[in-house]
Design an enzyme around this catalytic site. Structure first.
Site, short mmCIF file in Angstrom:
data_model
loop_
_atom_site.label_atom_id
_atom_site.label_comp_id
_atom_site.label_asym_id
_atom_site.label_seq_id
_atom_site.Cartn_x
_atom_site.Cartn_y
_atom_site.Cartn_z
N CYS C 137 -32.55 -43.36 99.59
CA CYS C 137 -32.07 -42.17 100.32
C CYS C 137 -32.73 -42.08 101.70
O CYS C 137 -32.05 -41.99 102.72
CB CYS C 137 -32.37 -40.90 99.53
SG CYS C 137 -31.35 -40.75 98.06
N HIS C 138 -34.07 -42.08 101.73
CA HIS C 138 -34.74 -41.91 103.02
C HIS C 138 -35.82 -42.94 103.22
O HIS C 138 -36.73 -42.76 104.03
CB HIS C 138 -35.31 -40.49 103.13
CG HIS C 138 -34.27 -39.44 102.93
ND1 HIS C 138 -34.04 -38.85 101.71
CD2 HIS C 138 -33.36 -38.91 103.79
CE1 HIS C 138 -33.04 -37.99 101.82
NE2 HIS C 138 -32.61 -38.01 103.06
N GLY C 139 -35.77 -44.02 102.45
CA GLY C 139 -36.66 -45.15 102.67
C GLY C 139 -38.12 -44.91 102.32
O GLY C 139 -39.02 -45.17 103.13
N PRO C 152 -41.10 -41.05 103.84
CA PRO C 152 -41.30 -39.60 103.92
C PRO C 152 -41.85 -38.93 102.65
O PRO C 152 -42.27 -37.78 102.72
CB PRO C 152 -39.89 -39.08 104.20
CG PRO C 152 -38.97 -40.12 103.63
CD PRO C 152 -39.68 -41.43 103.75
#
Lengths: 411, 263, 173
Positions: C137-139, C152
């Site tokens: 999703c956001h690495g 994150p």
């Protein structure tokens, strides 16, 4: 009347609110201070009891809907899920199912009280008619609710009752299919019944407000049937009637709790614990006890269509009561003949209820016909006849004045 | 108060009237009166007898379960309070004797696994048709709610199971594949053959396994299966009704005191 | 008669009324509890709140993904080399410092809830810069101990409550 109990806002906030939303004024004038005849007996507590039972049914119903699945494949199991797994699920479900019986018991006493004391007479005709509408909607709601557990009685009660519609000439068949959403009771039927069973109680709730509104314009009737003549005849609703009604409510609640905790299935039918089977009809199909009198009327008539019309007629006739009984004297206390016919009528209704659970053969069929005849005769023949012929007994002048009114006979 | 007693009288007579009308409704006139041997869970303070429940479970699992399911029951229910109250280990062992295939492996094939406490009891037949074809066309009903679903309840179950008779009364015709049981409504014969015989099973607690004993125990077990909340319900009812009786007395006194000022 | 003088009112608030009122309040409160408690997880849900997983067939270096309370749980059988790597990286600059030893009950077995601590996506195993998990999703990158290393996500992958019922069975929950 209300002038005696004028609401005066006490501080700046309530004064501010009073000119914008006079809810406190309303509460004060219609609940707390409302002038109520001081001679009401315990038969007058059932309005309060009914309000509580409507709320009980709505709350338990909303909760049951959180766990219930309105699908013909899942409905039966989801009820058992509520009974076995959900925390206090059995309590809530038994409260709801027995609550409907208690609701009807209370409404019948409420209606017979109105009938006995002439509470439907001028100026309370609209009040009575609203009550009749509420009662009719209660029947519709109860019937749909009974279908939801999807047991054998649920399924076959739905089948039998909807088939009644099919007896209507010309439109019968298409109307039946419209109501069923198919050619037999099935998932679409269950779905719409659930939807409507959820909706109608809120309509009833709204009608109850109209009912109370219509009550508060002329004020309560009372056991003497003589109108209120002044402050000496009334007390404030709170605390006198809030406390008295609440006492009666707790007595009624005891009966309710007896059923919930010690005899939860006494008023139901064992067949409804068998899952619905469209290929197998139970030996006898009987409605819940509170609808048995209508079932007896239906089956008393050999012609199907006429039977259906009579059954609906038995409710429709109630709407016309204020114009069938035109006697000015309200209370049966002062009407010896009406009183006698009234008690026969009560017994007649109980007998019809008993007959509704029997197989309509032989003596039962004969009795059903006689008691159906009396049911209608009471309203259509006896009431108008008595209105003209009966000489009422001497009546008191006022609620607080037991002296005999010499002019009453001239009414 | 006069009025309230009048109202109560009316209520009671209505209920009595309808109570009797329902009771007389389904029972065939030729059916003899149902036997009432007396059960520990009857009455307002009734509770189940654990050893009866456990023996009843043994009868169910060794006799009835070959044809009848108890779909609504999970293995975990055997542990819960108010039931047979088996230990967790014992119940896990019972559950693991049965398998279930409810998941797929990576190739889309069903995986068979042992049943867990959270699983339901297995049905003896895969579906209704299979059950019917194995039983001469009659469907052996699920027993989860059987006590609530029969007029006469647990007494009926007891009467039926202990009441098979060899000799068919004169004038009655019972077809070949059916058995005669005077308690069965209609009396034209019941599809279930006599299921219990003396010493059919061996009770693990050494109780002699007579027909009546087994019929009694399994009636107790099935009553619990139908109403697993029975003990909790009656106990809570005692508290609630006790509370309400005190409250209603207080309400009565308050009402009387309040209204004294009026008359 | 119907008018009660104002100064008479306090006498009505006597013992009887107060007792009755208290009883009513207690009764009402007791009645509310079942209506609220019915929303709590029911017994069929609670029965699934702990699961037992047979781990006897997980190969070294392999993992098992099971559903627990509606969420995926990774049970990873780590190789000796992976264990050494996880322990040696204890000293590195970790965003959420935690020793590998504190994250396992048996060094060979790592049990983590497979829900990214960032926004609840499900990370993919055996991916990412640290060969642990990678959340698409956001690495977010997790290492072989389920610790956040890059991206994150604020914290390490959650360790569910579990215990070894036997050498081959893990009880989660």
């Amino acid at each position: 009347m209300n002038n005696d109990y004028e609401y005066v806002p006490k501080n700046s906030f309530t004064r501010w609110l009073d000119t914008r939303l006079p809810i406190l004024r309303f509460t004060n004038e219609h609940i707390l201070q409302f002038p109520t005849p001081k001679n009401l007996n315990y038969f007058w507590t059932f309005g309060f009891i009914l309000t509580f039972f409507l709320i009980t049914q709505i709350i338990t119903g909303v909760i049951l809907a959180m766990h219930y699945a309105p699908n013909s494949l899942l409905a039966f199991d989801s009820i058992e899920h509520i009974m076995r797994d959900v925390n206090y699920g059995w309590l809530i479900r038994y409260a709801h199912s027995n609550g409907s019986s208690m609701f009807f018991l209370a409404v019948y006493i409420h209606m017979f009280r109105g009938l006995y004391y002439g509470s439907y007479k001028e100026p309370r005709e609209v009040l009575w008619i609203l009550g009749c509408i509420i009662y009719f909607l209660m029947i519709v709601t109860a019937f749909m609710g009974y279908v939801l557990p999807w047991g054998q009685m649920s399924y076959w009660a739905a089948t039998v009752i909807i088939n009644l519609v099919g007896t209507l000439p010309i439109i019968g068949d298409s109307l039946t299919q419209l109501l069923l959403g198919g050619f037999a009771v099935d998932n679409p039927t269950l779905n719409r019944f659930f939807s409507l069973h959820y909706l109608i109680p809120f309509i009833i709730f709204g009608l109850v407000f109209l009912h109370i509104w219509a009550l508060h314009v002329p004020g309560n009737n009372n056991p003497t049937g003589v109108s209120i003549q002044g402050k000496q005849d009334t007390v404030a609703f709170h605390p006198y009637y809030t406390v008295k009604d609440f006492f009666a409510y707790i007595v009624f609640l005891l009966l309710f709790c007896y059923f919930i905790f010690y005899n939860p299935n006494a008023l139901g039918h064992p067949d409804n614990y068998i899952e619905a089977d469209p290929m197998l009809t139970p030996a006898h199909i009987v409605p819940e006890w509170y609808l048995l009198p209508f079932y007896a009327i239906l089956r008393a008539v050999p012609d199907k269509l006429f039977g259906v019309l009579l059954m609906f007629g038995s409710i429709v006739v109630l709407f016309f009561l204020p114009w069938l009984d035109t006697m000015k004297v309200r209370s049966a206390r002062y009407r010896p003949f009406y009183k006698m016919f009234f008690f026969i009528f009560v017994l007649d209704c109980l007998l019809l209820g008993y007959l509704g659970a029997q197989v309509p053969e032989g003596i039962y069929l004969l009795l059903s016909r006689v008691s159906t005849f009396y049911y209608f005769a009471f309203f259509i023949l006896i009431m108008p006849a008595l209105s003209r012929l009966e000489k009422p007994n001497p009546m008191p002048i006022g609620i607080s004045n037991p002296a005999i009114d010499q002019n009453a006979r001239l009414d | 108060m006069q009025n309230i007693s009048k109202i109560l009288l009316i209520l009671i007579s209505i209920l009595f009237l309808y109570g009797t009308s329902y009771a007389s409704d389904d029972v065939n006139q030729e059916t003899p009166k149902i036997l009432k041997p007396g059960f520990s869970f009857e009455g307002p303070f009734g509770v189940f007898d654990r050893s009866e429940l456990r023996r009843g479970y043994q009868v169910y699992s060794e006799v009835c379960s070959s044809c009848h399911s108890i779909d609504q029951l999970s293995f975990r229910n055997l542990i819960q309070k108010g039931g047979p109250e088996f230990s967790e280990e014992e119940t896990k062992r019972i559950a693991s004797q049965y398998t279930i295939s409810d998941r797929f492996d990576d190739y889309g094939e069903l995986i068979e696994r042992k049943r867990l406490l959270s699983d339901r009891f297995p049905s003896p037949f895969p579906n209704k048709k299979a059950a019917m074809s194995a039983n001469n066309g009659s469907y052996p009903p699920d027993l989860s709610l059987i006590v609530k679903a029969r007029v006469g309840g647990h007494n009926y179950i007891y009467s039926l199971l202990s009441g098979y008779e060899e000799t068919i009364p004169e004038g009655l015709e019972v077809s070949g594949i059916l058995s005669y049981n005077p308690w069965y409504p209609g009396s034209a014969g019941i599809a279930m053959m006599q299921p219990l015989y003396d010493d059919l099973i061996e009770y693990s607690d050494g109780t002699p396994a007579t027909i009546n004993q087994m019929a009694y125990d399994v009636s107790v077990f099935l009553s619990w299966v139908s109403e697993p909340e029975l003990e909790v319900r009656k106990k809570m009812g005692f508290v609630v009704i006790g509370f309400l009786i005190i409250f209603v007395i207080l309400m009565y006194l308050s009402t009387r005191r309040l209204w004294k000022e009026v008359h | 008669m119907s008018d009660i003088p104002e100064d008479d009112k306090p006498s009505r608030r006597d013992f009887l009324y107060i007792t009755t009122g208290t009883f009513g309040a207690v009764g009402a409160a007791a009645m509310v509890w079942p209506l609220v408690d019915q929303m709590n997880p029911d017994s069929s849900v609670k029965a699934l709140s702990s699961i037992e997983v047979d781990i006897s067939e997980v190969p070294e270096g392999g993992f098992l993904k099971v559903a627990w309370r509606g969420k995926p749980v990774y049970i990873r059988r780590r190789t000796a080399e992976e264990i050494i790597r996880a322990e040696s990286e204890d000293k590195e600059d970790l965003p959420d410092p935690q020793n590998d030893a504190d994250r396992v009950k048996k060094k060979e077995w790592l049990v983590v809830v497979g829900v990214c601590t960032h926004l609840g996506c499900i990370p993919i195993a055996d991916r990412g810069d640290y060969d642990g998990w990678f959340c698409p999703c956001h690495g977010s990158h997790y290492d072989i101990s389920g610790r956040i290393r890059k991206g994150p996500a604020p914290t390490n992958l959650e360790i569910p409550p579990y215990e070894f019922a036997s050498d081959t069975v893990i009880k989660i929950g």
